[in-house]
Design a protein around this motif. Structure first.
Motif, PDB file in Angstrom:
ATOM      1  N   ASP A 307      57.391  -6.780  71.481  1.00  0.00           N
ATOM      2  CA  ASP A 307      58.277  -7.051  70.338  1.00  0.00           C
ATOM      3  C   ASP A 307      58.930  -8.421  70.481  1.00  0.00           C
ATOM      4  N   GLY A 308      59.217  -8.800  71.734  1.00  0.00           N
ATOM      5  CA  GLY A 308      59.786 -10.118  71.985  1.00  0.00           C
ATOM      6  C   GLY A 308      58.793 -11.223  71.668  1.00  0.00           C
ATOM      7  N   ILE A 309      57.511 -11.000  71.974  1.00  0.00           N
ATOM      8  CA  ILE A 309      56.474 -11.981  71.646  1.00  0.00           C
ATOM      9  C   ILE A 309      56.390 -12.156  70.128  1.00  0.00           C
ATOM     10  N   LYS A 310      56.514 -11.060  69.407  1.00  0.00           N
ATOM     11  CA  LYS A 310      56.548 -11.140  67.944  1.00  0.00           C
ATOM     12  C   LYS A 310      57.691 -12.037  67.480  1.00  0.00           C
ATOM     13  N   GLU A 311      58.866 -11.873  68.066  1.00  0.00           N
ATOM     14  CA  GLU A 311      60.024 -12.676  67.690  1.00  0.00           C
ATOM     15  C   GLU A 311      59.834 -14.147  68.048  1.00  0.00           C
ATOM     16  N   ILE A 312      59.136 -14.411  69.161  1.00  0.00           N
ATOM     17  CA  ILE A 312      58.835 -15.801  69.517  1.00  0.00           C
ATOM     18  C   ILE A 312      58.034 -16.457  68.402  1.00  0.00           C
ATOM     19  N   PHE A 313      57.004 -15.779  67.918  1.00  0.00           N
ATOM     20  CA  PHE A 313      56.182 -16.345  66.851  1.00  0.00           C
ATOM     21  C   PHE A 313      56.968 -16.517  65.553  1.00  0.00           C
ATOM     22  N   LEU A 314      57.891 -15.616  65.296  1.00  0.00           N
ATOM     23  CA  LEU A 314      58.684 -15.711  64.070  1.00  0.00           C
ATOM     24  C   LEU A 314      59.706 -16.839  64.125  1.00  0.00           C
ATOM     25  N   ASN A 315      60.200 -17.161  65.318  1.00  0.00           N
ATOM     26  CA  ASN A 315      61.257 -18.172  65.453  1.00  0.00           C
ATOM     27  C   ASN A 315      60.754 -19.527  65.928  1.00  0.00           C
ATOM     28  N   CYS A 316      59.624 -19.566  66.587  1.00  0.00           N
ATOM     29  CA  CYS A 316      59.071 -20.831  67.115  1.00  0.00           C
ATOM     30  C   CYS A 316      57.888 -21.218  66.243  1.00  0.00           C
ATOM     31  N   ARG A 317      58.144 -21.807  65.112  1.00  0.00           N
ATOM     32  CA  ARG A 317      57.122 -22.037  64.101  1.00  0.00           C
ATOM     33  C   ARG A 317      56.273 -23.273  64.346  1.00  0.00           C
ATOM     34  N   GLN A 318      56.569 -23.998  65.419  1.00  0.00           N
ATOM     35  CA  GLN A 318      55.758 -25.174  65.727  1.00  0.00           C
ATOM     36  C   GLN A 318      54.769 -24.908  66.865  1.00  0.00           C
ATOM     37  N   LEU A 319      54.664 -23.675  67.296  1.00  0.00           N
ATOM     38  CA  LEU A 319      53.740 -23.335  68.384  1.00  0.00           C
ATOM     39  C   LEU A 319      52.301 -23.683  68.000  1.00  0.00           C
ATOM     40  N   ARG A 320      51.649 -24.428  68.890  1.00  0.00           N
ATOM     41  CA  ARG A 320      50.250 -24.797  68.688  1.00  0.00           C
ATOM     42  C   ARG A 320      49.335 -24.156  69.730  1.00  0.00           C
ATOM     43  N   LYS A 321      49.882 -23.961  70.954  1.00  0.00           N
ATOM     44  CA  LYS A 321      49.079 -23.414  72.038  1.00  0.00           C
ATOM     45  C   LYS A 321      49.890 -22.352  72.776  1.00  0.00           C
ATOM     46  N   VAL A 322      49.246 -21.211  73.069  1.00  0.00           N
ATOM     47  CA  VAL A 322      49.918 -20.179  73.850  1.00  0.00           C
ATOM     48  C   VAL A 322      48.978 -19.664  74.934  1.00  0.00           C
ATOM     49  N   TYR A 323      49.556 -19.399  76.082  1.00  0.00           N
ATOM     50  CA  TYR A 323      48.820 -18.754  77.170  1.00  0.00           C
ATOM     51  C   TYR A 323      49.700 -17.655  77.744  1.00  0.00           C
ATOM     52  N   PHE A 324      49.196 -16.434  77.722  1.00  0.00           N
ATOM     53  CA  PHE A 324      49.951 -15.294  78.232  1.00  0.00           C
ATOM     54  C   PHE A 324      49.223 -14.669  79.422  1.00  0.00           C
ATOM     55  N   SER A 325      49.924 -14.548  80.521  1.00  0.00           N
ATOM     56  CA  SER A 325      49.400 -13.832  81.683  1.00  0.00           C
ATOM     57  C   SER A 325      50.171 -12.527  81.834  1.00  0.00           C
ATOM     58  N   THR A 326      49.586 -11.553  82.527  1.00  0.00           N
ATOM     59  CA  THR A 326      50.223 -10.254  82.690  1.00  0.00           C
ATOM     60  C   THR A 326      49.722  -9.587  83.956  1.00  0.00           C
ATOM     61  N   ASN A 327      50.435  -8.566  84.407  1.00  0.00           N
ATOM     62  CA  ASN A 327      49.935  -7.776  85.526  1.00  0.00           C
ATOM     63  C   ASN A 327      49.377  -6.437  85.045  1.00  0.00           C
ATOM     64  N   ASN A 328      49.276  -6.280  83.729  1.00  0.00           N
ATOM     65  CA  ASN A 328      48.691  -5.077  83.157  1.00  0.00           C
ATOM     66  C   ASN A 328      47.205  -5.009  83.503  1.00  0.00           C
ATOM     67  N   GLN A 329      46.737  -3.855  83.944  1.00  0.00           N
ATOM     68  CA  GLN A 329      45.324  -3.727  84.295  1.00  0.00           C
ATOM     69  C   GLN A 329      44.660  -2.506  83.663  1.00  0.00           C
ATOM     70  N   ASN A 330      45.376  -1.743  82.897  1.00  0.00           N
ATOM     71  CA  ASN A 330      44.818  -0.518  82.338  1.00  0.00           C
ATOM     72  C   ASN A 330      45.048  -0.373  80.835  1.00  0.00           C
ATOM     73  N   LEU A 331      46.241  -0.746  80.384  1.00  0.00           N
ATOM     74  CA  LEU A 331      46.615  -0.517  78.996  1.00  0.00           C
ATOM     75  C   LEU A 331      45.831  -1.430  78.052  1.00  0.00           C
ATOM     76  N   VAL A 332      45.247  -0.844  77.013  1.00  0.00           N
ATOM     77  CA  VAL A 332      44.580  -1.626  75.979  1.00  0.00           C
ATOM     78  C   VAL A 332      45.657  -2.271  75.102  1.00  0.00           C
ATOM     79  N   CYS A 333      45.642  -3.609  74.994  1.00  0.00           N
ATOM     80  CA  CYS A 333      46.739  -4.331  74.328  1.00  0.00           C
ATOM     81  C   CYS A 333      46.280  -4.988  73.034  1.00  0.00           C
ATOM     82  N   ASP A 334      45.579  -4.234  72.207  1.00  0.00           N
ATOM     83  CA  ASP A 334      45.195  -4.778  70.904  1.00  0.00           C
ATOM     84  C   ASP A 334      46.417  -5.171  70.079  1.00  0.00           C
ATOM     85  N   GLU A 335      47.564  -4.580  70.388  1.00  0.00           N
ATOM     86  CA  GLU A 335      48.790  -4.906  69.670  1.00  0.00           C
ATOM     87  C   GLU A 335      49.136  -6.384  69.804  1.00  0.00           C
TER      88      GLU A 335
END
Length: 413
Positions: A307-335
């Motif tokens: 939900d926080g990532i959603k808010e980043i996109f809504l408030n940071c309207r000049q974003l051109r490049k994003v890279y997200f890393s995670t320690n998730n290894q099981n959950l399907v994150c289509d969201e």
């Protein structure tokens, strides 16, 4: 006339062969072309390093040559060339690449069978000292410099001018002593980019120059760095904190808050054995609130904070490049894919993720299908041994690349 030639030769600054030909035409052309050729001499891959080293040695003052000769440092250029150089070539340099002087020393003073280690080390010490003195005294156009020597460079003749002109300074604390750091801090006036490797207690040195810093990078272990200087980094535009040991990085939120909305690029990385969801949420909230101008974002993400990532996109309207890393290894994150395609601005054109993100084939297909009509996407994934990314995923990406939805695709490793 001279200005016209200078403009023409500047267009050839990456073509060493053509510039060299210009130098041979006549004295007038030579006088204009030589400074342009030597400004970026290190980018030319075909030059003879040994010849370059000999030219530099020949530029040493007579006192340095005599010192080397008296200590049995036998360099060919000291005895075979007697004419004065036509130009002070190194005065035109715009940058001294890391390791160049080290390579020069290694090439000119080679280990031989049966060598006396103490004598050889002392020869290298003297040669390194005289070369650094030469560069510091003569190179007044250097804007970028990497300090990787134990020599007290700030004490050398011309240091006040050399360091006061720098805009970018790299420091490896494996070599640089605390006294050298404080000496350097007295004379660096215009530092905008500071890259620190192996940092420990540097807070006081950084604080003195914090008001001019625009780019700040620390790696690889920053947990021992006191955060007291962070509030004074008011003009920061680029932030990179790389903590390879995996500990949480104190002071991120302070840095972001005190940037006064000026940050254009954020790169915060650590070893991904564990992500603290609470810490991660605070970081995301700080970006949402204080970084409306950010254009490039690289952060760790806990799947609980999408939900926080959603808010980043809504408030940071000049974003051109994003890279997200995670320690998730099981959950399907289509969201995450749904959030990117639904809430990111039209300026976003590059997306990358590491090998722990798990997306379904149908989720990936839906993502690209909904991307149609936007800027063709540069899409990266990290090569991994996980089963998450399959040939079916590759086929989906290939399909949409052929349709022009994906501009470029590949592994980051």
């Amino acid at each position: 006339m001279e200005d016209c030639f200078r403009i023409i030769f500047t267009e050839l600054q990456e073509d060493s062969a053509s510039l060299y030909s210009c130098i041979l035409v006549n004295r007038f052309w030579c006088r204009i072309a030589v400074p342009i050729l030597w400004k970026n001499i290190f980018i030319y891959g075909k030059y003879s390093r040994k010849k370059l080293y000999n030219v530099i040695i020949h530029l040493l003052p007579q006192s340095s040559k005599q010192l080397l000769f008296d200590n049995n440092i036998d360099l060919p250029s000291l005895s075979t060339i007697s004419n004065k150089p036509l130009f002070n070539y190194i005065s035109y340099l715009s940058r001294i690449y890391p390791g160049f002087i080290d390579n020069m020393i290694q090439t000119l003073i080679k280990r031989e069978v049966g060598f006396n280690k103490f004598q050889e080390d002392y020869k290298r010490y003297l040669l390194e000292q005289e070369i650094y003195k030469l560069f510091i005294k003569n190179c007044n156009n250097i804007k970028e410099f990497s300090w990787r020597t134990e020599k007290p460079l700030f004490q050398y003749p011309g240091a006040s001018i050399f360091f006061s002109h720098l805009c970018s300074l790299g420091i490896n604390l494996h070599f640089v002593t605390s006294s050298s750091l404080f000496g350097m801090a007295q004379i660096c006036q215009n530092i905008e980019e500071l890259n620190i490797h192996d940092c420990y207690e540097l807070s006081e040195v950084i604080e003195r120059k914090s008001s001019t810093l625009k780019k700040f990078t620390i790696r690889p272990i920053i947990t021992l760095l006191s955060p007291k200087f962070l509030p004074s980094l008011i003009n920061l535009q680029y932030l990179e904190l790389n903590n390879d040991d995996g500990y949480e990085i104190n002071g991120n939120n302070i840095l972001i808050e005190k940037s006064q909305g000026n940050l254009l690029e954020i790169n915060i990385y650590r070893s991904l054995e564990y992500i603290d969801p609470i810490f991660n949420k605070k970081l995301i909230n700080a970006i949402i609130k204080y970084c409306p101008k950010v254009e490039k974002l690289m952060i760790d993400v806990d799947p609980k904070n999408l939900d926080g990532i959603k808010e980043i996109f809504l408030n940071c309207r000049q974003l051109r490049k994003v890279y997200f890393s995670t320690n998730n290894q099981n959950l399907v994150c289509d969201e995450l894919l749904e959030i990117i395609v639904k809430f990111s601005s039209r300026s976003l054109y590059e997306f990358a993720f590491d090998d722990n993100w798990n997306f379904s084939v149908s989720g990936l297909q839906s993502f690209f299908e909904n991307w149609k009509g936007r800027i063709p996407l540069i899409f990266h994934h990290y090569f991994c041994e996980q089963d998450f990314w399959t040939e079916q995923h590759d086929m989906i990406v290939k399909k949409y690349r052929e349709e022009g939805v994906v501009a470029n695709y590949g592994s980051l490793y």
